[in-house]
Design a protein around this motif. Structure first.
Motif, PDB file in Angstrom:
ATOM      1  N   VAL A  40       0.679  -1.300   0.024  1.00  0.00           N
ATOM      2  CA  VAL A  40       0.000   0.025  -0.087  1.00  0.00           C
ATOM      3  C   VAL A  40       0.976   1.144   0.105  1.00  0.00           C
ATOM      4  O   VAL A  40       0.763   2.189  -0.785  1.00  0.00           O
ATOM      5  N   GLU A  41       1.917   1.155   0.647  1.00  0.00           N
ATOM      6  CA  GLU A  41       2.914   2.427   0.795  1.00  0.00           C
ATOM      7  C   GLU A  41       3.444   2.692  -0.736  1.00  0.00           C
ATOM      8  O   GLU A  41       3.562   3.631  -0.937  1.00  0.00           O
ATOM      9  N   GLY A  89       3.475   7.837   2.626  1.00  0.00           N
ATOM     10  CA  GLY A  89       3.944   8.707   1.666  1.00  0.00           C
ATOM     11  C   GLY A  89       4.957   9.793   1.618  1.00  0.00           C
ATOM     12  O   GLY A  89       5.207  10.434   0.631  1.00  0.00           O
ATOM     13  N   ASN A  90       5.455   9.503   3.000  1.00  0.00           N
ATOM     14  CA  ASN A  90       6.569  10.884   3.082  1.00  0.00           C
ATOM     15  C   ASN A  90       7.461  10.409   4.170  1.00  0.00           C
ATOM     16  O   ASN A  90       7.242   9.937   5.409  1.00  0.00           O
ATOM     17  N   PRO A  91       8.869  10.145   3.730  1.00  0.00           N
ATOM     18  CA  PRO A  91       9.775   9.495   4.835  1.00  0.00           C
ATOM     19  C   PRO A  91       9.803  10.328   6.178  1.00  0.00           C
ATOM     20  O   PRO A  91      10.097   9.885   7.302  1.00  0.00           O
ATOM     21  N   PHE A 208       8.364  19.682   0.452  1.00  0.00           N
ATOM     22  CA  PHE A 208       8.345  19.359   1.708  1.00  0.00           C
ATOM     23  C   PHE A 208       8.225  17.674   2.159  1.00  0.00           C
ATOM     24  O   PHE A 208       7.762  17.400   2.890  1.00  0.00           O
ATOM     25  N   ASN A 209       8.755  17.040   1.263  1.00  0.00           N
ATOM     26  CA  ASN A 209       8.401  15.550   1.155  1.00  0.00           C
ATOM     27  C   ASN A 209       9.871  14.765   0.311  1.00  0.00           C
ATOM     28  O   ASN A 209       9.791  15.308  -0.826  1.00  0.00           O
ATOM     29  N   PRO A 210      10.773  14.204   1.044  1.00  0.00           N
ATOM     30  CA  PRO A 210      12.037  14.023   0.583  1.00  0.00           C
ATOM     31  C   PRO A 210      11.723  12.908  -0.648  1.00  0.00           C
ATOM     32  O   PRO A 210      12.335  13.123  -1.736  1.00  0.00           O
TER      33      PRO A 210
END
Length: 271
Positions: A40-41, A89-91, A208-210
């Motif tokens: 899912v990720e 969805g974001n590290p 703002f999301n690596p």
């Protein structure tokens, strides 16, 4: 431009719908294996990156008005929130949840690996879709060789500070809406994301999301890999950490009521 927008909206809808169907099938097929959350990720981050690529293209090549770009940012953010089925969805989000002990360290690392794998897959997939020439905008981008230019329009410290502040603001909203019903919470988070994009988009693109930045920004000309890492990885990470530490450590420490002091009463003997 109207035709380009219509095609892009169709692309966004198809990406979200296909991703949602894929998620549901993978959850059923991998039930009991412990792998469904990672699948899912992977799918959710792929959805996020593909949609952001298309929105970025609409703004840079399609030349849509800023108001329309922000509206589409809000709508797609709501769609992601409603369909992600527990994906982050974001590290930075995965690290934050590991800090709060909602994920184990190993789980967070595996989720981050899935996020970056999806980012790479999306970066490879979107040129194939654009190469089909579904709209005039896609054709123009194909003629340009799918080139893009860095979205950083400030010094590196200033750009990193913008990414930091955007991440701080969005993380703060995420933290303070934990108790809100999910169908309302997604709108609050989408509004925070849209506001951050409005405030910082002209400086860095407000990613703002690596993982998302790795997909949409790192292949653009204008800055080196290390410069992109400084702005799009270090900035958001520090922003998330600042928000978590401020509201989990600093604010509670100052808001505690001081314990009453029990001072001995001095009595005076009268003679």
């Amino acid at each position: 431009m109207i035709a380009d927008v219509a095609v892009s909206l169709s692309v966004l809808a198809v990406v979200v719908l296909l991703s949602d169907v894929t998620r549901r099938l993978l959850v059923r097929g991998l039930a009991g294996t412990g792998l469904s959350s990672y699948a899912v990720e992977l799918v959710s981050t792929f959805q996020l990156c593909c949609c952001t690529h298309e929105l970025k293209l609409l703004s840079e090549v399609g030349g849509i008005p800023p108001q329309l770009a922000l509206t589409l940012t809000y709508v797609t953010s709501v769609a992601h929130g409603l369909t992600f089925r527990g994906a982050v969805g974001n590290p930075c989000g995965a690290l934050e949840l590991a800090y709060r002990a909602r994920f184990s360290g190993g789980c967070a690392v595996r989720r981050i690996a899935c996020q970056f794998a999806a980012a790479v897959a999306a970066r490879a997939a979107v040129p194939v879709m654009w190469g089909m020439g579904l709209s005039g905008m896609h054709d123009r981008h194909k003629l340009l060789g799918f080139r893009c230019v860095s979205a950083i329009h400030a010094t590196l410290p200033e750009a990193a500070a913008v990414e930091l502040m955007c991440a701080f603001a969005v993380q703060t909203v995420i933290t303070h809406t934990q108790s809100v019903e999910e169908r309302y919470r997604v709108h609050a988070i989408a509004a925070a994301i849209t506001t951050a994009v409005y405030a910082g988009g002209s400086v860095t693109g407000a990613v703002f999301n690596p993982a998302l930045a790795f997909s949409t920004q790192f292949s653009c000309s204008g800055n080196s890999f290390l410069e992109y890492c400084f702005v799009y990885w270090l900035g958001p990470l520090l922003g998330m950490m600042s928000s978590v530490l401020l509201f989990n450590k600093v604010t509670p420490a100052f808001s505690r009521k001081p314990s009453p002091l029990h001072l001995p009463l001095r009595t005076k003997k009268q003679t």
